[in-house]
Design an enzyme around this catalytic site. Sequence first.
Site, mmCIF file in Angstrom:
data_model
loop_
_atom_site.group_PDB
_atom_site.id
_atom_site.type_symbol
_atom_site.label_atom_id
_atom_site.label_comp_id
_atom_site.label_asym_id
_atom_site.label_seq_id
_atom_site.Cartn_x
_atom_site.Cartn_y
_atom_site.Cartn_z
ATOM 1 N N LYS A 236 -12.514 39.203 65.712
ATOM 2 C CA LYS A 236 -12.616 40.352 64.889
ATOM 3 C C LYS A 236 -12.844 41.522 65.764
ATOM 4 C CE LYS A 236 -15.460 38.280 62.318
ATOM 5 N NZ LYS A 236 -16.565 37.931 61.316
ATOM 6 N N THR A 269 -19.772 48.654 54.448
ATOM 7 C CA THR A 269 -19.238 47.226 55.250
ATOM 8 C C THR A 269 -20.276 46.196 55.302
ATOM 9 O OG1 THR A 269 -20.004 48.523 57.342
ATOM 10 C CG2 THR A 269 -17.712 49.063 56.515
ATOM 11 N N GLY A 271 -21.456 42.831 54.876
ATOM 12 C CA GLY A 271 -20.863 41.614 54.189
ATOM 13 C C GLY A 271 -19.336 41.345 54.302
ATOM 14 N N THR A 272 -18.754 42.188 55.275
ATOM 15 C CA THR A 272 -17.348 41.900 55.544
ATOM 16 C C THR A 272 -16.951 40.800 56.035
ATOM 17 O OG1 THR A 272 -17.494 43.359 57.507
ATOM 18 C CG2 THR A 272 -16.602 44.458 55.469
ATOM 19 N N GLY A 273 -17.884 40.350 57.105
ATOM 20 C CA GLY A 273 -17.536 39.191 57.772
ATOM 21 C C GLY A 273 -17.603 37.864 56.746
ATOM 22 N N CYS A 274 -18.805 37.843 56.142
ATOM 23 C CA CYS A 274 -18.630 36.726 55.204
ATOM 24 C C CYS A 274 -17.485 36.594 54.468
ATOM 25 C CB CYS A 274 -20.054 36.805 54.398
ATOM 26 S SG CYS A 274 -21.438 36.962 55.510
#
Length: 557
Positions: A236, A269, A271-274
């Site tokens: 990412k 933003t 928590g976008t990865g989870c």
Amino acid sequence: MWGEGFSLNIALCVSVPQGFRQSKGLSLLLVNSRINRNKHTRIFMEMQGNGSPTTSNQSTINIPHVLTVAGSDSGAGAGIQADLKACAARGVYCSTVITAVTAQNTVGVQGVNVVPEDFVAEQMKSVLSDMHVDVVKTGMLPSIGIVKILHQHLREYPVRALVVDPVMVSTSGDVLAGPSVLAGFREDLLPMADIITPNLKEASALLDGVKIKTVSDMRSAAKLLHDMGVRNVLVKGGDLPDSLDAVDIFFDGEHLYELRSSRIKTRNTHGTGCTLASCIAAELAKGASMLEAVKVAKCFVETALDYSKEIFIGNGPQGPFDHLMKLKSNAHNSGRQVRFNPSDLFLYAVTDSGMNRRWGHSISDAVKAAVQGGATIVQLREKDIDTRDFVEAAKSCLQICRAHGVPLLINDRIDVALACDADGVHIGQSDMPAHTARALLGPEKIIGVSCKTPEQAEQAWIAGADYIGCGGVYPTNTKANNLTVGLDGLKTVCLASKLPVVAIGGIKVSNARPVMEIGVPNLKGVAVVSAIFDSECVLTETRKLHAVLTEATAAVK
Ligand SMILES: Cc1ncc(COP(=O)(O)OP(=O)(O)O)c(N)n1
Ligand SMILES: Cc1nc(C(=O)O)sc1CCOP(=O)(O)O
Ligand SMILES: [Mg+2]
């Protein structure tokens, strides 16, 4: 509950995808349901008090199931809480194994309390020994012992896919898993994982500190991570300096894909990865391919960020976003379990108001006959109808199509599709751009784009379309001034297209066979107007075409 005097229902999956566990000693009966599109049709076997199973005809919907193994975030922007919301938004059941409890808010992480390893193991066993989990997604794994426990449980209870989000440092910069865990990732999890989704820092840590500063570095990192045994890698690039777009690199061991989306300007933003990893897991649980799952997940995150860019929760630098905002603002229940299945393109019926008028058919009667005759997808192409009448006709056709598990698309008119909650739209090169249609319709809806060239097919894919329509294969009177690309043109576009293709233009019972015989796997079917709708009996003509397509497909196989 088990025990005397209690009656217990045990649901079994009839179609058991690779890697699924089956309960021993219970026979399986197939209950066919076209509405249940992910084919996880179930039967109930009632265990009576004496323990002897008896079958009943009761059939239930099997909700795809993701188990998340992650840490709790008290601020509920990331971790277990984000995973639960993402899965709920994607229509997937989510069970949880909590590895750590963090005291966290929009400012940062104030404390971490790691759950004892024995108790992590106990949670895993509770879920996996009882529930049918499709996909496991991991987040914060704070110790190598927990990684090992996960590894053992996945060997004992195999699932269809493992999605690893190698959480190491929070967005606020706090360490959530120390370097000792890296060995566990490398040795135990990566060789087992179906996809790993590191950000730049995590990818660098997994690769012994290699510098990742450009898209080209990301490509090399994806390949190196793949060499460590993981089947698919998504690096990412959200933190990439000087990039206007959000660029991610996806590598499936064969092809490298550069997935770009516009960068949403927002503080929200956290928590976008989870969320991205949970969405990938959710789509995989529903049966999507890996690339499809990644694309849907990226689109979901982008849409959720956009919808919640102005919300304000907490006073720190990084706020959470609202996973369910999209659902709230578009509060329809589509009733469709699976968003799009390319095999739906097999017999694609496109309506024409002129033809219906000529034969005295209402739109809904014509659609009903086509669906009963075997149409696998319907497009309402009503060029000369009042908008109000169009919406009403679309609503009645939708009921018919839903009852048969057949998707209904609207030609050209995004507004009509939204108004009646159709399953998607079909748009051409001079209609609304596909990426705008995607932004308006969200990640759920099906978008088809007309393409006559490989370049157009590539653009459709980049814009987030689900399939392309390619034609005219043969000359047609139905569409004025239409360029005929022929069978050769169709083949060229199919070979270049990353999306499934449906052929269109002048196709009828007498010439459908050579179309299906061009022998390119992503040609999934034919779209027809006059062949079925310019006739007194739409049902008979649809049946005839269905038979020809079925024969031709069998011959090609
Ligand atoms: C399945 C399918 N393929 C192509 C078309 C043509 O769409 P478009 O080029 O936008 O032309 P119109 O149909 O709007 O006249 C289609 N409708 N369906
Ligand atoms: C709507 C449409 N689009 C085409 C394209 O080439 O993109 S050809 C076409 C008309 C198809 O009608 P029939 O099956 O009656 O030939
Ligand atoms: Mg159009």
